[in-house]
Write a protein that holds these residues in place. Structure first.
Motif, PDB file in Angstrom:
ATOM      1  N   LEU A 201     -16.190 -23.163 -22.760  1.00  0.00           N
ATOM      2  CA  LEU A 201     -14.821 -22.775 -22.450  1.00  0.00           C
ATOM      3  C   LEU A 201     -14.616 -22.680 -20.942  1.00  0.00           C
ATOM      4  O   LEU A 201     -15.575 -22.587 -20.173  1.00  0.00           O
ATOM      5  N   GLU A 202     -13.374 -22.686 -20.509  1.00  0.00           N
ATOM      6  CA  GLU A 202     -13.051 -22.518 -19.090  1.00  0.00           C
ATOM      7  C   GLU A 202     -12.985 -21.027 -18.755  1.00  0.00           C
ATOM      8  O   GLU A 202     -12.751 -20.190 -19.636  1.00  0.00           O
ATOM      9  N   PRO A 203     -13.169 -20.674 -17.478  1.00  0.00           N
ATOM     10  CA  PRO A 203     -12.909 -19.294 -17.069  1.00  0.00           C
ATOM     11  C   PRO A 203     -11.469 -18.912 -17.414  1.00  0.00           C
ATOM     12  O   PRO A 203     -10.575 -19.775 -17.413  1.00  0.00           O
ATOM     13  N   ALA A 204     -11.254 -17.645 -17.698  1.00  0.00           N
ATOM     14  CA  ALA A 204      -9.923 -17.197 -18.116  1.00  0.00           C
ATOM     15  C   ALA A 204      -8.860 -17.516 -17.071  1.00  0.00           C
ATOM     16  O   ALA A 204      -7.737 -17.907 -17.411  1.00  0.00           O
ATOM     17  N   CYS A 205      -9.198 -17.367 -15.788  1.00  0.00           N
ATOM     18  CA  CYS A 205      -8.218 -17.607 -14.726  1.00  0.00           C
ATOM     19  C   CYS A 205      -7.777 -19.059 -14.687  1.00  0.00           C
ATOM     20  O   CYS A 205      -6.617 -19.376 -14.397  1.00  0.00           O
ATOM     21  N   VAL A 206      -8.708 -19.967 -14.965  1.00  0.00           N
ATOM     22  CA  VAL A 206      -8.397 -21.402 -14.979  1.00  0.00           C
ATOM     23  C   VAL A 206      -7.527 -21.739 -16.180  1.00  0.00           C
ATOM     24  O   VAL A 206      -6.555 -22.502 -16.081  1.00  0.00           O
ATOM     25  N   GLU A 207      -7.845 -21.157 -17.312  1.00  0.00           N
ATOM     26  CA  GLU A 207      -7.140 -21.467 -18.554  1.00  0.00           C
ATOM     27  C   GLU A 207      -5.663 -21.099 -18.493  1.00  0.00           C
ATOM     28  O   GLU A 207      -4.813 -21.817 -19.041  1.00  0.00           O
ATOM     29  N   VAL A 208      -5.323 -19.984 -17.811  1.00  0.00           N
ATOM     30  CA  VAL A 208      -3.933 -19.512 -17.839  1.00  0.00           C
ATOM     31  C   VAL A 208      -3.091 -20.005 -16.673  1.00  0.00           C
ATOM     32  O   VAL A 208      -1.875 -19.817 -16.671  1.00  0.00           O
ATOM     33  N   CYS A 209      -3.696 -20.633 -15.672  1.00  0.00           N
ATOM     34  CA  CYS A 209      -2.927 -21.037 -14.488  1.00  0.00           C
ATOM     35  C   CYS A 209      -1.855 -22.064 -14.873  1.00  0.00           C
ATOM     36  O   CYS A 209      -2.179 -23.149 -15.370  1.00  0.00           O
ATOM     37  N   PRO A 210      -0.582 -21.764 -14.624  1.00  0.00           N
ATOM     38  CA  PRO A 210       0.501 -22.657 -15.065  1.00  0.00           C
ATOM     39  C   PRO A 210       0.657 -23.902 -14.195  1.00  0.00           C
ATOM     40  O   PRO A 210       1.338 -24.848 -14.592  1.00  0.00           O
ATOM     41  N   THR A 211       0.046 -23.918 -13.015  1.00  0.00           N
ATOM     42  CA  THR A 211       0.201 -25.062 -12.110  1.00  0.00           C
ATOM     43  C   THR A 211      -1.103 -25.806 -11.869  1.00  0.00           C
ATOM     44  O   THR A 211      -1.165 -26.679 -11.001  1.00  0.00           O
ATOM     45  N   ASN A 212      -2.145 -25.443 -12.611  1.00  0.00           N
ATOM     46  CA  ASN A 212      -3.464 -26.076 -12.446  1.00  0.00           C
ATOM     47  C   ASN A 212      -3.976 -25.954 -11.014  1.00  0.00           C
ATOM     48  O   ASN A 212      -4.592 -26.885 -10.475  1.00  0.00           O
ATOM     49  N   ALA A 213      -3.714 -24.795 -10.414  1.00  0.00           N
ATOM     50  CA  ALA A 213      -4.159 -24.567  -9.046  1.00  0.00           C
ATOM     51  C   ALA A 213      -5.660 -24.305  -8.961  1.00  0.00           C
ATOM     52  O   ALA A 213      -6.244 -24.353  -7.872  1.00  0.00           O
ATOM     53  N   ARG A 214      -6.281 -24.016 -10.105  1.00  0.00           N
ATOM     54  CA  ARG A 214      -7.731 -23.802 -10.146  1.00  0.00           C
ATOM     55  C   ARG A 214      -8.375 -24.902 -10.983  1.00  0.00           C
ATOM     56  O   ARG A 214      -7.899 -25.224 -12.071  1.00  0.00           O
ATOM     57  N   VAL A 215      -9.446 -25.457 -10.449  1.00  0.00           N
ATOM     58  CA  VAL A 215     -10.172 -26.526 -11.133  1.00  0.00           C
ATOM     59  C   VAL A 215     -11.628 -26.099 -11.246  1.00  0.00           C
ATOM     60  O   VAL A 215     -12.301 -25.870 -10.236  1.00  0.00           O
ATOM     61  N   PHE A 216     -12.118 -25.980 -12.460  1.00  0.00           N
ATOM     62  CA  PHE A 216     -13.496 -25.553 -12.687  1.00  0.00           C
ATOM     63  C   PHE A 216     -14.305 -26.711 -13.238  1.00  0.00           C
ATOM     64  O   PHE A 216     -13.795 -27.539 -13.992  1.00  0.00           O
ATOM     65  N   GLY A 217     -15.579 -26.777 -12.830  1.00  0.00           N
ATOM     66  CA  GLY A 217     -16.385 -27.845 -13.385  1.00  0.00           C
ATOM     67  C   GLY A 217     -17.801 -27.899 -12.851  1.00  0.00           C
ATOM     68  O   GLY A 217     -18.246 -27.024 -12.109  1.00  0.00           O
ATOM     69  N   ASP A 218     -18.470 -28.972 -13.221  1.00  0.00           N
ATOM     70  CA  ASP A 218     -19.872 -29.213 -12.890  1.00  0.00           C
ATOM     71  C   ASP A 218     -19.944 -30.103 -11.648  1.00  0.00           C
ATOM     72  O   ASP A 218     -19.456 -31.247 -11.670  1.00  0.00           O
ATOM     73  N   LEU A 219     -20.543 -29.601 -10.595  1.00  0.00           N
ATOM     74  CA  LEU A 219     -20.658 -30.364  -9.358  1.00  0.00           C
ATOM     75  C   LEU A 219     -21.590 -31.561  -9.503  1.00  0.00           C
ATOM     76  O   LEU A 219     -21.609 -32.445  -8.644  1.00  0.00           O
ATOM     77  N   ARG A 220     -22.363 -31.586 -10.585  1.00  0.00           N
ATOM     78  CA  ARG A 220     -23.255 -32.721 -10.828  1.00  0.00           C
ATOM     79  C   ARG A 220     -22.591 -33.811 -11.679  1.00  0.00           C
ATOM     80  O   ARG A 220     -23.140 -34.898 -11.821  1.00  0.00           O
ATOM     81  N   ASP A 221     -21.424 -33.499 -12.227  1.00  0.00           N
ATOM     82  CA  ASP A 221     -20.724 -34.448 -13.080  1.00  0.00           C
ATOM     83  C   ASP A 221     -19.808 -35.314 -12.211  1.00  0.00           C
ATOM     84  O   ASP A 221     -18.699 -34.912 -11.859  1.00  0.00           O
ATOM     85  N   LYS A 222     -20.257 -36.503 -11.870  1.00  0.00           N
ATOM     86  CA  LYS A 222     -19.519 -37.364 -10.947  1.00  0.00           C
ATOM     87  C   LYS A 222     -18.178 -37.818 -11.506  1.00  0.00           C
ATOM     88  O   LYS A 222     -17.307 -38.264 -10.754  1.00  0.00           O
ATOM     89  N   LYS A 223     -17.991 -37.711 -12.815  1.00  0.00           N
ATOM     90  CA  LYS A 223     -16.733 -38.122 -13.427  1.00  0.00           C
ATOM     91  C   LYS A 223     -15.878 -36.928 -13.840  1.00  0.00           C
ATOM     92  O   LYS A 223     -14.817 -37.106 -14.458  1.00  0.00           O
ATOM     93  N   GLY A 224     -16.343 -35.725 -13.499  1.00  0.00           N
ATOM     94  CA  GLY A 224     -15.636 -34.521 -13.909  1.00  0.00           C
ATOM     95  C   GLY A 224     -14.442 -34.201 -13.027  1.00  0.00           C
ATOM     96  O   GLY A 224     -14.267 -34.744 -11.931  1.00  0.00           O
ATOM     97  N   ASP A 225     -13.613 -33.272 -13.508  1.00  0.00           N
ATOM     98  CA  ASP A 225     -12.388 -32.894 -12.790  1.00  0.00           C
ATOM     99  C   ASP A 225     -12.666 -32.284 -11.424  1.00  0.00           C
ATOM    100  O   ASP A 225     -11.929 -32.532 -10.464  1.00  0.00           O
ATOM    101  N   LEU A 226     -13.732 -31.476 -11.329  1.00  0.00           N
ATOM    102  CA  LEU A 226     -14.005 -30.817 -10.057  1.00  0.00           C
ATOM    103  C   LEU A 226     -14.445 -31.827  -8.994  1.00  0.00           C
ATOM    104  O   LEU A 226     -13.971 -31.778  -7.848  1.00  0.00           O
TER     105      LEU A 226
END
Length: 258
Positions: A201-226
């Motif tokens: 799951l995503e962190p709670a703060c990321v999940e509720v942000c209405p403007t997608n101002a927070r992006v969470f992810g894996d720094l090793r995932d070259k195709k990931g959102d982060l």
């Protein structure tokens, strides 16, 4: 974390506790922020099969609604008092005369409202803040009993069963991201909602942000959102001169932000 290492740290702490109470060895345990951050010691995060968690924050998208701070309080059972937060939002207002006003009533919960007349404003923006989950974390090095540690997937955590409530980690954090929980009597902070991210799951703060101002992810995932966020934006970290190797990256970070 190895049991032997923790036992050794606890033994060392109690051997020096009498002197510490007198204040004579405080400086040797809590170094100045700059000295701690510039140490060459690196935590062991070498399992490439695990993710390396991080977060991106887009200041240009944050509207200061405070939903992130509210969701964090609820999800992590942060005390209701208005001065305890794992994450919060600050409103920066730069006036025409150069004065910088920083406000964060109730951590931004309920929304931030401008208190400066429009005609006096040069620019204004919102800055979400949280634990920076540093690779070279000053709080980890300051803890005398090993209660603060870095997980194999790069998240700075607090083991409540070892924390003795000395507050040294709180003093050592240069981002003001820690507090002493009045209920548990141990150090508290953002954990990237570790209990959620380990379940996919995503962190709670990321999940509720209405403007997608927070992006969470894996720094090793070259195709990931982060990683895509970092590639597409000229991101910066807070207080880069401290060399803490933060894993929270900001887009649109202005020089006024401290």
């Amino acid at each position: 974390m190895g049991t032997e290492r923790i036992v050794n740290k606890r033994r060392k702490f109690f051997q020096t506790s009498a002197a510490l109470l007198g204040g004579t060895l405080l400086y040797s345990i809590i170094k100045p922020f700059e000295a701690i951050a510039q140490t060459e010691e690196e935590p062991t995060i070498d399992d490439k099969n695990l993710p390396l968690w991080g977060m991106g924050v887009d200041i240009e998208s944050c509207i200061g609604c405070g939903k992130c701070a509210e969701a964090c309080k609820i999800e992590n059972k942060v005390p209701e008092e208005p001065f305890y937060f794992r994450t919060w939002v600050e409103q920066y207002t730069v006036k025409n005369d150069g004065e910088v006003k920083i406000e964060s009533p109730n951590g931004g919960i309920g929304g931030l409202k401008q208190s400066v007349p429009d005609e006096d404003i040069f620019k204004s923006f919102m800055v979400p803040k949280l634990c920076n989950h540093c690779t070279k974390a000053p709080c980890v090095q300051a803890c005398p009993v090993g209660a603060t540690f870095i997980s194999p997937d790069g998240v700075v955590l607090v083991d409540e069963t070892y924390c003795i409530g000395c507050s040294y980690c709180i003093q050592a954090c240069p981002y003001g991201a820690r507090f002493m929980n009045p209920v548990t009597k141990v150090a508290d902070k953002c954990t990237f909602c570790y209990h959620r991210i380990t379940k996919g799951l995503e962190p709670a703060c990321v999940e509720v942000c209405p403007t997608n101002a927070r992006v969470f992810g894996d720094l090793r995932d070259k195709k990931g959102d982060l990683v895509k966020f970092l590639q597409d934006n000229p991101t910066q970290v807070l207080k880069p001169h401290l060399n803490t190797h933060s894993r929270v990256f900001y887009n649109g970070l202005s020089s006024e932000v401290k």
